[in-house]
Every structure is written in C-alpha cells, then in structure tokens.
Write a protein that holds these residues in place. Structure first.
Motif, PDB file in Angstrom:
ATOM      1  N   ILE A  52      36.599  39.580  33.910  1.00 35.43           N
ATOM      2  CA  ILE A  52      37.276  38.701  34.885  1.00 35.43           C
ATOM      3  C   ILE A  52      38.687  39.207  35.170  1.00 35.43           C
ATOM      4  CG2 ILE A  52      38.173  36.351  35.277  1.00 35.43           C
ATOM      5  CD1 ILE A  52      35.148  36.370  35.421  1.00 35.43           C
ATOM      6  N   VAL A  53      39.468  39.501  34.123  1.00 34.73           N
ATOM      7  CA  VAL A  53      40.857  39.916  34.344  1.00 34.73           C
ATOM      8  C   VAL A  53      40.969  41.333  34.895  1.00 34.73           C
ATOM      9  CG1 VAL A  53      41.880  38.304  32.724  1.00 34.73           C
ATOM     10  CG2 VAL A  53      41.253  40.567  31.934  1.00 34.73           C
ATOM     11  N   SER A  54      39.898  42.111  34.818  1.00 37.48           N
ATOM     12  CA  SER A  54      39.945  43.443  35.417  1.00 37.48           C
ATOM     13  C   SER A  54      39.673  43.386  36.919  1.00 37.48           C
ATOM     14  CB  SER A  54      38.945  44.380  34.736  1.00 37.48           C
ATOM     15  OG  SER A  54      37.619  43.995  35.037  1.00 37.48           O
ATOM     16  N   HIS A  55      39.217  42.235  37.397  1.00 41.47           N
ATOM     17  CA  HIS A  55      38.968  42.035  38.827  1.00 41.47           C
ATOM     18  C   HIS A  55      40.307  41.860  39.539  1.00 41.47           C
ATOM     19  CE1 HIS A  55      37.604  39.900  42.472  1.00 41.47           C
ATOM     20  NE2 HIS A  55      36.515  40.630  42.308  1.00 41.47           N
ATOM     21  N   PRO A  56      40.434  42.323  40.784  1.00 40.17           N
ATOM     22  CA  PRO A  56      41.707  42.167  41.500  1.00 40.17           C
ATOM     23  C   PRO A  56      42.128  40.709  41.708  1.00 40.17           C
ATOM     24  CG  PRO A  56      40.189  43.576  42.726  1.00 40.17           C
ATOM     25  CD  PRO A  56      39.453  43.073  41.539  1.00 40.17           C
ATOM     26  N   ASN A  57      41.165  39.776  41.650  1.00 34.20           N
ATOM     27  CA  ASN A  57      41.492  38.369  41.879  1.00 34.20           C
ATOM     28  C   ASN A  57      40.754  37.494  40.852  1.00 34.20           C
ATOM     29  OD1 ASN A  57      42.016  35.839  42.911  1.00 34.20           O
ATOM     30  ND2 ASN A  57      41.777  36.474  45.037  1.00 34.20           N
ATOM     31  N   PRO A  58      41.273  37.406  39.626  1.00 34.38           N
ATOM     32  CA  PRO A  58      40.588  36.646  38.577  1.00 34.38           C
ATOM     33  C   PRO A  58      40.363  35.178  38.924  1.00 34.38           C
ATOM     34  CG  PRO A  58      42.355  37.961  37.639  1.00 34.38           C
ATOM     35  CD  PRO A  58      42.470  38.061  39.129  1.00 34.38           C
TER      36      PRO A  58
END
Length: 136
Positions: A52-58
């Motif tokens: 989730i936190v590696s996604h550009p928009n968590p």
C-alpha cells in the motif's frame, strides 16, 4: 503471548482515517456490521501495508479496499448504482456525511476533483446520496 508491532506509519494512518471509515461504513451497514467491515479492511491493510505505501497514492488504495468491502455487503442502490465508484464515494462522503476537505484527504484526491465529482453528478444522485440509510 507476543503481539506483532504494527509499523508506526500504519498506526498513524489508522488514527487519521478510522473514524471517517466508520462513518462511511455506518452509512451503509448496521453498527456491528460496519465495525466488523472496517476492522476487516484495516486488518487487510496491515497485511498489505508494504504494498500500500509503495503505491503513489496510499489513501486512494485504502479507500478502494474499504469501499469494495462495503459494496460486497450492500450493493449500491439506484440511481447511485449508475455512478462510478469514485463518484459514489464522493457523493456519500460529501452529501450524506458532510465531509468536504476530509473527503478529498481520505479518498487520496485533490479537493477540486471531489467537488467536480459531486457537482457533475445528476441531481437525483446527489439527492439519493443524502437519503442513503443503512439496511437494518
């Protein structure tokens, strides 16, 4: 018994969003079901937190997960069923729960996009969102 420590960033995320997630869930489900749905969604977020936190928009990822979980328990009623998922969530958060800037924050969207989604929706969709009530 040892309990695993959750990442501080996840705990902060939960502290910021849990109440709004509960409000959103309560708009669709009875209290006990709403609490279970949010707990379950947050549990899934905890397990998937590194992704989730590696996604550009968590925040947007988390909202999508919660929203999908709620919709599996209670399908979206017409005329709101014609709205895309993002627009539906914007309508519920803005029109029913009276969240404006908080809606944008929790959805991981710019406030101007939320305003656009709300005000570009047909009038009957905005009215239906205001009248949404949990199934008892």
């Amino acid at each position: 018994m040892l309990t695993p420590a959750l990442p501080p960033a996840f705990e902060a995320f939960c502290a910021l969003h849990r109440d709004l997630y509960l409000d959103y869930a309560r708009a669709h489900l009875p209290e006990a079901d709403a609490r279970r749905a949010v707990s379950s969604a947050l549990g899934e977020l905890a397990v998937r937190w590194p992704h989730i936190v590696s996604h550009p928009n968590p925040a947007a990822r988390a909202r999508t997960l919660l929203s999908a979980r709620i919709r599996t328990q209670r399908p979206v009623p017409p005329p709101l069923s014609d709205c895309p998922a993002l627009q539906y969530d914007a309508l519920v958060l803005h029109c029913l729960l009276d969240y404006s800037t908080a809606a944008a924050e929790v959805m991981g969207q710019d406030p101007s996009k939320i305003r656009y989604l709300v005000y570009s929706a047909p009038a009957q969709s905005r009215t239906a969102a205001r009248r949404l009530a949990p199934v008892r």
